[in-house]
Design a protein around this motif. Structure first.
Motif, PDB file in Angstrom:
ATOM      1  N   PRO A  58       1.719   4.764 -35.779  1.00 19.59           N
ATOM      2  CA  PRO A  58       2.976   5.485 -35.512  1.00 19.59           C
ATOM      3  C   PRO A  58       3.021   6.102 -34.121  1.00 19.59           C
ATOM      4  O   PRO A  58       4.090   6.157 -33.501  1.00 19.59           O
ATOM      5  CB  PRO A  58       3.004   6.542 -36.610  1.00 19.59           C
ATOM      6  N   GLU A  59       1.884   6.531 -33.612  1.00 21.56           N
ATOM      7  CA  GLU A  59       1.858   7.141 -32.276  1.00 21.56           C
ATOM      8  C   GLU A  59       2.067   6.137 -31.149  1.00 21.56           C
ATOM      9  O   GLU A  59       2.181   6.528 -29.984  1.00 21.56           O
ATOM     10  CB  GLU A  59       0.553   7.926 -32.056  1.00 21.56           C
ATOM     11  N   ASP A  60       2.108   4.862 -31.467  1.00 21.19           N
ATOM     12  CA  ASP A  60       2.447   3.853 -30.464  1.00 21.19           C
ATOM     13  C   ASP A  60       3.962   3.722 -30.280  1.00 21.19           C
ATOM     14  O   ASP A  60       4.424   2.998 -29.384  1.00 21.19           O
ATOM     15  CB  ASP A  60       1.892   2.481 -30.865  1.00 21.19           C
ATOM     16  N   THR A  61       4.725   4.406 -31.098  1.00 23.11           N
ATOM     17  CA  THR A  61       6.178   4.351 -30.989  1.00 23.11           C
ATOM     18  C   THR A  61       6.630   4.876 -29.635  1.00 23.11           C
ATOM     19  O   THR A  61       6.290   5.996 -29.239  1.00 23.11           O
ATOM     20  CB  THR A  61       6.828   5.188 -32.107  1.00 23.11           C
ATOM     21  N   ALA A  62       7.366   4.054 -28.911  1.00 28.68           N
ATOM     22  CA  ALA A  62       7.807   4.399 -27.561  1.00 28.68           C
ATOM     23  C   ALA A  62       8.672   3.261 -27.025  1.00 28.68           C
ATOM     24  O   ALA A  62       8.759   2.194 -27.636  1.00 28.68           O
ATOM     25  CB  ALA A  62       6.611   4.609 -26.641  1.00 28.68           C
ATOM     26  N   VAL A  63       9.273   3.515 -25.872  1.00 27.39           N
ATOM     27  CA  VAL A  63       9.896   2.440 -25.103  1.00 27.39           C
ATOM     28  C   VAL A  63       8.851   1.936 -24.119  1.00 27.39           C
ATOM     29  O   VAL A  63       8.219   2.727 -23.419  1.00 27.39           O
ATOM     30  CB  VAL A  63      11.150   2.915 -24.365  1.00 27.39           C
ATOM     31  N   TYR A  64       8.661   0.629 -24.092  1.00 33.29           N
ATOM     32  CA  TYR A  64       7.635   0.015 -23.258  1.00 33.29           C
ATOM     33  C   TYR A  64       8.275  -0.670 -22.054  1.00 33.29           C
ATOM     34  O   TYR A  64       9.296  -1.364 -22.185  1.00 33.29           O
ATOM     35  CB  TYR A  64       6.820  -0.985 -24.070  1.00 33.29           C
ATOM     36  N   TYR A  65       7.645  -0.461 -20.892  1.00 33.44           N
ATOM     37  CA  TYR A  65       8.119  -0.996 -19.623  1.00 33.44           C
ATOM     38  C   TYR A  65       6.971  -1.689 -18.894  1.00 33.44           C
ATOM     39  O   TYR A  65       5.806  -1.362 -19.110  1.00 33.44           O
ATOM     40  CB  TYR A  65       8.606   0.125 -18.710  1.00 33.44           C
ATOM     41  N   CYS A  66       7.328  -2.575 -17.978  1.00 35.97           N
ATOM     42  CA  CYS A  66       6.327  -3.139 -17.082  1.00 35.97           C
ATOM     43  C   CYS A  66       6.707  -2.780 -15.642  1.00 35.97           C
ATOM     44  O   CYS A  66       7.867  -2.526 -15.328  1.00 35.97           O
ATOM     45  CB  CYS A  66       6.221  -4.644 -17.241  1.00 35.97           C
ATOM     46  N   ASN A  67       5.709  -2.758 -14.784  1.00 36.32           N
ATOM     47  CA  ASN A  67       5.911  -2.485 -13.372  1.00 36.32           C
ATOM     48  C   ASN A  67       4.551  -2.600 -12.692  1.00 36.32           C
ATOM     49  O   ASN A  67       3.522  -2.789 -13.353  1.00 36.32           O
ATOM     50  CB  ASN A  67       6.489  -1.081 -13.156  1.00 36.32           C
ATOM     51  N   THR A  68       4.534  -2.497 -11.393  1.00 30.07           N
ATOM     52  CA  THR A  68       3.253  -2.425 -10.716  1.00 30.07           C
ATOM     53  C   THR A  68       2.579  -1.110 -11.102  1.00 30.07           C
ATOM     54  O   THR A  68       3.234  -0.183 -11.597  1.00 30.07           O
ATOM     55  CB  THR A  68       3.413  -2.498  -9.197  1.00 30.07           C
ATOM     56  N   VAL A  69       1.303  -0.987 -10.848  1.00 32.50           N
ATOM     57  CA  VAL A  69       0.602   0.248 -11.220  1.00 32.50           C
ATOM     58  C   VAL A  69       1.066   1.412 -10.358  1.00 32.50           C
ATOM     59  O   VAL A  69       0.760   2.564 -10.663  1.00 32.50           O
ATOM     60  CB  VAL A  69      -0.923   0.074 -11.150  1.00 32.50           C
ATOM     61  N   GLY A 123      13.008  -1.609 -15.503  1.00 32.48           N
ATOM     62  CA  GLY A 123      13.894  -2.357 -16.377  1.00 32.48           C
ATOM     63  C   GLY A 123      14.400  -1.470 -17.502  1.00 32.48           C
ATOM     64  O   GLY A 123      14.170  -0.261 -17.519  1.00 32.48           O
ATOM     65  N   GLN A 124      15.060  -2.098 -18.463  1.00 32.01           N
ATOM     66  CA  GLN A 124      15.624  -1.321 -19.567  1.00 32.01           C
ATOM     67  C   GLN A 124      14.581  -0.979 -20.618  1.00 32.01           C
ATOM     68  O   GLN A 124      14.790  -0.119 -21.466  1.00 32.01           O
ATOM     69  CB  GLN A 124      16.782  -2.090 -20.229  1.00 32.01           C
ATOM     70  N   GLY A 125      13.444  -1.640 -20.539  1.00 32.27           N
ATOM     71  CA  GLY A 125      12.386  -1.403 -21.515  1.00 32.27           C
ATOM     72  C   GLY A 125      12.678  -2.081 -22.842  1.00 32.27           C
ATOM     73  O   GLY A 125      13.768  -2.629 -23.072  1.00 32.27           O
ATOM     74  N   THR A 126      11.695  -2.030 -23.715  1.00 33.53           N
ATOM     75  CA  THR A 126      11.854  -2.568 -25.065  1.00 33.53           C
ATOM     76  C   THR A 126      11.297  -1.554 -26.065  1.00 33.53           C
ATOM     77  O   THR A 126      10.195  -1.038 -25.875  1.00 33.53           O
ATOM     78  CB  THR A 126      11.192  -3.951 -25.209  1.00 33.53           C
ATOM     79  N   GLN A 127      12.086  -1.255 -27.081  1.00 33.01           N
ATOM     80  CA  GLN A 127      11.720  -0.205 -28.035  1.00 33.01           C
ATOM     81  C   GLN A 127      10.730  -0.743 -29.059  1.00 33.01           C
ATOM     82  O   GLN A 127      10.971  -1.782 -29.696  1.00 33.01           O
ATOM     83  CB  GLN A 127      12.968   0.300 -28.758  1.00 33.01           C
ATOM     84  N   VAL A 128       9.647  -0.012 -29.242  1.00 34.12           N
ATOM     85  CA  VAL A 128       8.673  -0.304 -30.289  1.00 34.12           C
ATOM     86  C   VAL A 128       8.663   0.887 -31.245  1.00 34.12           C
ATOM     87  O   VAL A 128       8.440   2.021 -30.822  1.00 34.12           O
ATOM     88  CB  VAL A 128       7.271  -0.535 -29.707  1.00 34.12           C
ATOM     89  N   THR A 129       8.917   0.606 -32.503  1.00 32.47           N
ATOM     90  CA  THR A 129       8.899   1.653 -33.524  1.00 32.47           C
ATOM     91  C   THR A 129       7.918   1.251 -34.611  1.00 32.47           C
ATOM     92  O   THR A 129       8.053   0.178 -35.204  1.00 32.47           O
ATOM     93  CB  THR A 129      10.294   1.858 -34.130  1.00 32.47           C
ATOM     94  N   VAL A 130       6.936   2.117 -34.840  1.00 32.28           N
ATOM     95  CA  VAL A 130       5.926   1.863 -35.862  1.00 32.28           C
ATOM     96  C   VAL A 130       6.133   2.879 -36.978  1.00 32.28           C
ATOM     97  O   VAL A 130       5.902   4.070 -36.800  1.00 32.28           O
ATOM     98  CB  VAL A 130       4.499   1.962 -35.294  1.00 32.28           C
ATOM     99  N   SER A 131       6.575   2.379 -38.102  1.00 31.41           N
ATOM    100  CA  SER A 131       6.921   3.278 -39.197  1.00 31.41           C
ATOM    101  C   SER A 131       6.903   2.519 -40.515  1.00 31.41           C
ATOM    102  O   SER A 131       7.234   1.334 -40.565  1.00 31.41           O
ATOM    103  CB  SER A 131       8.310   3.877 -38.960  1.00 31.41           C
ATOM    104  N   SER A 132       6.534   3.227 -41.565  1.00 33.21           N
ATOM    105  CA  SER A 132       6.577   2.629 -42.899  1.00 33.21           C
ATOM    106  C   SER A 132       7.904   2.948 -43.584  1.00 33.21           C
ATOM    107  O   SER A 132       8.135   2.520 -44.708  1.00 33.21           O
ATOM    108  CB  SER A 132       5.404   3.136 -43.734  1.00 33.21           C
TER     109      SER A 132
END
Length: 114
Positions: free
Chosen positions: A87-98, A105-114
């Motif tokens: 569940p703590e991995d729930t976030a919007v994920y983005y890529c970019n240089t370090v 970008g707009q990111g992609t939503q990851v939701t970890v939930s039962s």
């Protein structure tokens, strides 16, 4: 300027897996050190995985052993394989240089939930 488009997020149960993709508008992944970031509600964006120009990888402790970063230079695509999601991995994920060189970008939503 480079455009970054993330995809692959979704709703998954704890213990599940997802594979994120980030496509760049032109070939940059072999030139820069690239990473995956995430931003949870109310928190700052954090770099969770990175891959160097030479192919070495680094991960934040909270995802070590569960996430794998990789890239396909020919397809201008960066990947993040995420296993054993929590569940703590729930976030919007983005890529970019370090260094966060390019526009986000707009990111992609990851939701970890039962």
């Amino acid at each position: 300027q480079v455009q970054l488009v993330e995809s692959g997020g979704g709703l998954v149960q704890p213990g599940g897996s997802l594979r994120l993709s980030c496509v760049a508008s032109r070939g940059i992944f072999s030139i820069y050190n690239i990473g995956w970031y995430r931003q949870a509600p109310g928190k700052q964006r954090e770099l969770v995985a990175a891959i160097t120009r030479g192919g070495s990888t680094n991960y934040v402790d909270s995802v070590k052993g569960r996430f794998t970063i990789s890239r396909d230079n020919g397809k201008n695509t960066l990947y993040l394989q995420m296993n054993s999601l929590k569940p703590e991995d729930t976030a919007v994920y983005y890529c970019n240089t370090v260094s966060g060189t390019w526009a986000w970008g707009q990111g992609t939503q990851v939701t970890v939930s039962s």
